[in-house]
Design a protein around this motif. Structure first.
Motif, short mmCIF file in Angstrom:
data_model
loop_
_atom_site.label_atom_id
_atom_site.label_comp_id
_atom_site.label_asym_id
_atom_site.label_seq_id
_atom_site.Cartn_x
_atom_site.Cartn_y
_atom_site.Cartn_z
N LYS A 160 46.11 42.28 45.17
CA LYS A 160 44.99 42.36 44.06
C LYS A 160 43.62 42.37 44.52
O LYS A 160 42.59 41.43 44.03
CB LYS A 160 45.20 41.03 43.29
N VAL B 280 48.80 32.46 45.06
CA VAL B 280 47.60 32.53 44.02
C VAL B 280 47.80 31.58 43.23
O VAL B 280 46.81 31.22 42.67
CB VAL B 280 47.94 33.99 43.52
N ARG C 23 44.48 29.14 42.62
CA ARG C 23 43.74 29.17 41.08
C ARG C 23 43.69 27.80 40.62
O ARG C 23 42.74 27.29 40.05
CB ARG C 23 44.53 30.03 40.47
N LEU D 143 44.22 36.65 46.91
CA LEU D 143 44.25 37.84 46.19
C LEU D 143 44.57 39.12 47.00
O LEU D 143 45.48 39.95 46.57
CB LEU D 143 43.47 37.76 45.07
N THR D 144 43.89 39.32 47.91
CA THR D 144 44.10 40.56 48.82
C THR D 144 45.40 40.50 49.12
O THR D 144 45.85 41.59 49.25
CB THR D 144 42.75 40.48 49.77
N ALA E 192 40.29 34.63 47.24
CA ALA E 192 39.77 35.84 47.37
C ALA E 192 40.81 36.55 48.47
O ALA E 192 41.49 37.41 48.44
CB ALA E 192 38.35 36.35 48.06
N ASP F 276 41.03 44.24 43.84
CA ASP F 276 40.04 44.43 42.84
C ASP F 276 39.70 42.95 42.19
O ASP F 276 38.59 42.62 42.05
CB ASP F 276 40.55 45.46 41.51
N GLU F 277 40.51 42.14 41.89
CA GLU F 277 40.41 40.84 41.50
C GLU F 277 39.59 39.84 42.41
O GLU F 277 38.74 39.29 42.22
CB GLU F 277 41.59 40.29 40.78
N ALA F 278 39.85 40.21 43.99
CA ALA F 278 39.48 39.47 44.90
C ALA F 278 37.77 39.82 45.14
O ALA F 278 37.17 38.85 45.38
CB ALA F 278 40.41 39.65 46.12
N LYS G 295 35.62 40.05 43.02
CA LYS G 295 34.68 39.39 42.23
C LYS G 295 34.45 38.02 42.82
O LYS G 295 33.26 37.54 42.84
CB LYS G 295 35.05 39.27 40.68
N TYR G 296 35.53 37.32 43.34
CA TYR G 296 35.51 36.14 44.28
C TYR G 296 34.53 36.15 45.47
O TYR G 296 33.64 35.35 45.80
CB TYR G 296 36.76 35.61 44.47
N GLU H 125 40.66 26.39 42.19
CA GLU H 125 39.46 26.77 41.70
C GLU H 125 39.25 26.19 40.47
O GLU H 125 38.05 25.94 40.03
CB GLU H 125 39.67 28.37 41.42
#
Length: 102
Positions: A81, A46, A50, A76-77, A73, A83-85, A87-88, A53
């Motif tokens: 995570k 992660v 990031r 994060l998955t 994404a 939920d956070e993924a 949005k990406y 990114e």
């Protein structure tokens, strides 16, 4: 063995910045992809994604943005995570639609 190789790779990853932002982003994405499949290294994956990114700018080509955000994404998955993924994943979908229109 894997941990030893990763520790040896960290200084090389930092040195990648000396070759420019495209190369540094490429190294960060490769590191994220490599570590994503290993549960013990999810946080490191992660962090690498990031880092890639953070290197994106408004001038970064859409294809590069899509690749970077897709990796983030996925990582994060894999790190639990989802939920956070999401949005990406949505951002990638939006970029694809915009790029398709161009």
């Amino acid at each position: 063995e894997d941990v030893r190789r990763y520790k040896e790779a960290v200084p090389r990853a930092k040195a990648a910045g000396g070759y420019g932002p495209r190369w540094e982003r490429s190294v960060a994405l490769r590191r994220a992809n490599t570590l994503a499949g290993q549960k013990d290294y999810a946080d490191a994956a992660v962090a690498a994604a990031r880092r890639a990114e953070r290197m994106l700018t408004d001038d970064t080509p859409a294809l590069v943005q899509m690749e970077t955000l897709s990796v983030l994404a996925r990582v994060l998955t894999a790190a639990g995570k989802a939920d956070e993924a999401a949005k990406y994943t949505a951002a990638v979908t939006k970029l694809e639609a915009r790029d398709y229109q161009d």
